[in-house]
Enzyme design. Structure first.
Site, PDB file in Angstrom:
ATOM      1  N   GLY A   1      44.991  45.304  40.353  1.00  0.00           N
ATOM      2  CA  GLY A   1      44.888  43.887  41.232  1.00  0.00           C
ATOM      3  C   GLY A   1      43.330  43.827  41.779  1.00  0.00           C
ATOM      4  N   ARG A   2      43.427  43.279  42.979  1.00  0.00           N
ATOM      5  CA  ARG A   2      41.956  42.998  43.338  1.00  0.00           C
ATOM      6  C   ARG A   2      41.105  44.349  43.408  1.00  0.00           C
ATOM      7  NH1 ARG A   2      44.840  39.338  47.091  1.00  0.00           N
ATOM      8  NH2 ARG A   2      45.633  41.206  47.910  1.00  0.00           N
ATOM      9  N   ILE A   3      41.650  45.578  43.949  1.00  0.00           N
ATOM     10  CA  ILE A   3      40.885  46.393  43.917  1.00  0.00           C
ATOM     11  C   ILE A   3      40.643  47.288  42.666  1.00  0.00           C
ATOM     12  CG2 ILE A   3      40.599  48.866  44.940  1.00  0.00           C
ATOM     13  CD1 ILE A   3      42.231  47.770  47.510  1.00  0.00           C
TER      14      ILE A   3
ATOM     15  N   ARG B   1      51.972  46.086  35.586  1.00  0.00           N
ATOM     16  CA  ARG B   1      53.105  45.567  35.289  1.00  0.00           C
ATOM     17  C   ARG B   1      52.892  44.304  34.291  1.00  0.00           C
ATOM     18  NH1 ARG B   1      56.085  44.595  40.729  1.00  0.00           N
ATOM     19  NH2 ARG B   1      53.884  44.172  41.339  1.00  0.00           N
TER      20      ARG B   1
ATOM     21  N   THR C   1      42.659  56.277  45.978  1.00  0.00           N
ATOM     22  CA  THR C   1      42.059  55.551  47.044  1.00  0.00           C
ATOM     23  C   THR C   1      43.263  54.449  47.760  1.00  0.00           C
ATOM     24  OG1 THR C   1      40.939  53.978  46.045  1.00  0.00           O
ATOM     25  CG2 THR C   1      39.666  55.848  46.920  1.00  0.00           C
TER      26      THR C   1
ATOM     27  N   ARG D   1      47.514  55.267  48.160  1.00  0.00           N
ATOM     28  CA  ARG D   1      48.306  55.608  49.114  1.00  0.00           C
ATOM     29  C   ARG D   1      48.708  57.233  48.434  1.00  0.00           C
ATOM     30  NH1 ARG D   1      46.968  52.561  52.376  1.00  0.00           N
ATOM     31  NH2 ARG D   1      48.019  51.236  53.801  1.00  0.00           N
TER      32      ARG D   1
ATOM     33  N   GLU E   1      49.849  61.927  55.667  1.00  0.00           N
ATOM     34  CA  GLU E   1      49.047  61.892  56.621  1.00  0.00           C
ATOM     35  C   GLU E   1      49.202  61.892  57.986  1.00  0.00           C
ATOM     36  OE1 GLU E   1      46.361  58.297  55.790  1.00  0.00           O
ATOM     37  OE2 GLU E   1      46.372  58.980  53.695  1.00  0.00           O
TER      38      GLU E   1
ATOM     39  N   HIS F   1      40.979  59.180  54.622  1.00  0.00           N
ATOM     40  CA  HIS F   1      41.211  57.756  54.550  1.00  0.00           C
ATOM     41  C   HIS F   1      40.341  56.750  54.975  1.00  0.00           C
ATOM     42  CE1 HIS F   1      44.989  54.857  54.545  1.00  0.00           C
ATOM     43  NE2 HIS F   1      44.056  54.367  54.178  1.00  0.00           N
TER      44      HIS F   1
ATOM     45  N   GLY G   1      38.464  54.785  53.007  1.00  0.00           N
ATOM     46  CA  GLY G   1      38.020  53.724  51.827  1.00  0.00           C
ATOM     47  C   GLY G   1      37.547  52.179  52.295  1.00  0.00           C
TER      48      GLY G   1
HETATM   49  C1  8YV Z   1      43.092  50.211  56.236  1.00  0.00           C
HETATM   50  C2  8YV Z   1      44.463  50.654  54.217  1.00  0.00           C
HETATM   51  O1  8YV Z   1      42.156  51.135  56.965  1.00  0.00           O
HETATM   52  O2  8YV Z   1      44.616  48.318  54.377  1.00  0.00           O
HETATM   53  C3  8YV Z   1      44.940  49.279  54.032  1.00  0.00           C
HETATM   54  O3  8YV Z   1      46.137  49.206  53.177  1.00  0.00           O
HETATM   55  O4  8YV Z   1      44.910  51.570  53.497  1.00  0.00           O
HETATM   56  C4  8YV Z   1      42.977  50.866  54.890  1.00  0.00           C
HETATM   57  O5  8YV Z   1      42.003  50.815  54.061  1.00  0.00           O
HETATM   58  C5  8YV Z   1      44.410  50.584  57.075  1.00  0.00           C
HETATM   59  O6  8YV Z   1      45.672  50.307  56.421  1.00  0.00           O
HETATM   60  C6  8YV Z   1      44.458  50.085  58.197  1.00  0.00           C
HETATM   61  O7  8YV Z   1      45.883  49.915  58.811  1.00  0.00           O
END
Ligand code: 8YV
Length: 331
Positions: free
Chosen positions: A159-161, A181, A241, A243, A272, A293, A295
């Protein structure tokens, strides 16, 4: 007389500029102490507020949503991933859910690249060697890592990341492989010289570095299962990075302990903020790099996320469709 402002409950401390603007626009309840709200406090919030602004640390499950009051109409998540929210339960109850996509892409991709370099080049171990007094001077065979140029990077979730990571990795000389997918268009694939793998198993077995960049959904829970992790080559590195739940963390730790993988760089964990004792031990031994966490943790990113939340709440409250609405088809 002006319209009554909506009651917005924000579950965690947000950047000052974001909180100030929220207070101007809405009847906003802040959490200045930043102490995570208890289930009872969250229940009180959904019973009384018009809008809840939670984060990844709040579990907004079906039980909580069932307690939503008449007024509760919007959950505007401060974050991209919405796996902390039972979106189906919210939608069934007529509660709209929004997120903050796009604004954390580059920061998260930077951190992913940083973890790739950290684990392959032993950056954290090296950085500890000086303050710990372990460094006795240069030696030709000390602190050797793995070269990344010319290696294969397998991106799980393009995806984007994933794509932002691919752009960075390509410029470091990695060849780009991905499992998604849907295969991406030639316009995306060609500049990256990316190879699409329909079969995740086939891709995993051939990669030097595997990076997880897909969302956590019921379909991606333990996508990197014990069986799939065993397909990896013993000199492969695993980066996550996205979940923690996407990787069977226990199986990963066992394989790292046994020396069946070269290393791992993890910014997210299955439970977490708890981190498996096995991973902690491996981190102390320099086998894995663990980050808390962080990122997307940049000043700019957090402000952009807050602005997205404000736009979502404001447009919704003005009777329009908020730009970052989560639709059932996205789940
Ligand atoms: C956020 C993240 O800092 O946006 C997301 O999905 O995993 C993180 O980088 C966090 O979720 C803030 O709620």
């Amino acid at each position: 007389m002006g319209k009554k402002k909506p009651l917005v409950v924000v579950t965690r401390k947000l950047p000052d500029v974001v909180e100030t603007r929220m207070c101007e626009l809405f009847d906003t309840r802040l959490n200045v102490d930043d102490k995570p709200m208890s289930p009872a406090q969250l229940a009180e919030a959904v019973r009384t507020a018009d809008v809840l602004v939670p984060t990844v640390t709040d579990r907004i499950d079906a039980g909580l949503i069932a307690q939503a009051g008449e007024r509760m109409k919007l959950i505007a998540n401060f974050g991209n991933g919405v796996d902390n929210i039972d979106v189906s339960a919210a939608l069934k109850r007529g509660v709209t859910v929004t997120n903050t996509p796009g604004v954390l892409t580059e920061d998260t991709a930077d951190m992913t690249m940083a973890l790739i370099l950290a684990v392959t080049r032993r950056i954290v171990e090296g950085a500890h060697a000086i303050p710990s007094g372990e460094w006795a001077g240069w030696s030709p065979t000390w602190m050797l890592g793995a070269r990344i140029t010319g290696k294969r990077l397998g991106i799980v979730g393009m995806g984007r990341i994933g794509q932002a990571l691919a752009r960075r990795a390509k410029s470091f000389g990695l060849s780009i492989h991905y499992h998604n997918r849907r295969r991406l268009s030639a316009a995306v694939e060609e500049p990256l010289e990316a190879t699409w793998w329909d079969s995740l198993d086939q891709m995993l077995a051939r990669m030097d570095i595997v990076s997880v960049n897909c969302p956590h959904t019921p379909a991606t829970y333990h996508l990197l299962s014990a069986r799939r992790l065993k397909l990896l080559r013993p000199n492969a590195y695993v980066i996550n990075t996205a979940r923690g739940e996407i990787i069977d963390e226990n199986a990963l730790a066992r394989m790292l302990e046994a020396g069946d993988l070269a290393g791992a760089g993890l910014d997210v964990f299955e439970h977490e903020p708890a981190v498996s004792p096995k991973l902690l031990k491996l981190a102390k031994a320099g086998k894995v790099t663990l980050l808390p966490h962080m990122g997307s943790a940049t000043h700019e990113g957090r402000i952009d996320m807050g602005e997205k939340v404000i736009i979502n709440v404001k447009t919704f409250m003005d009777g329009h469709r908020p730009p970052d609405r989560i639709l059932p088809s996205m789940l």
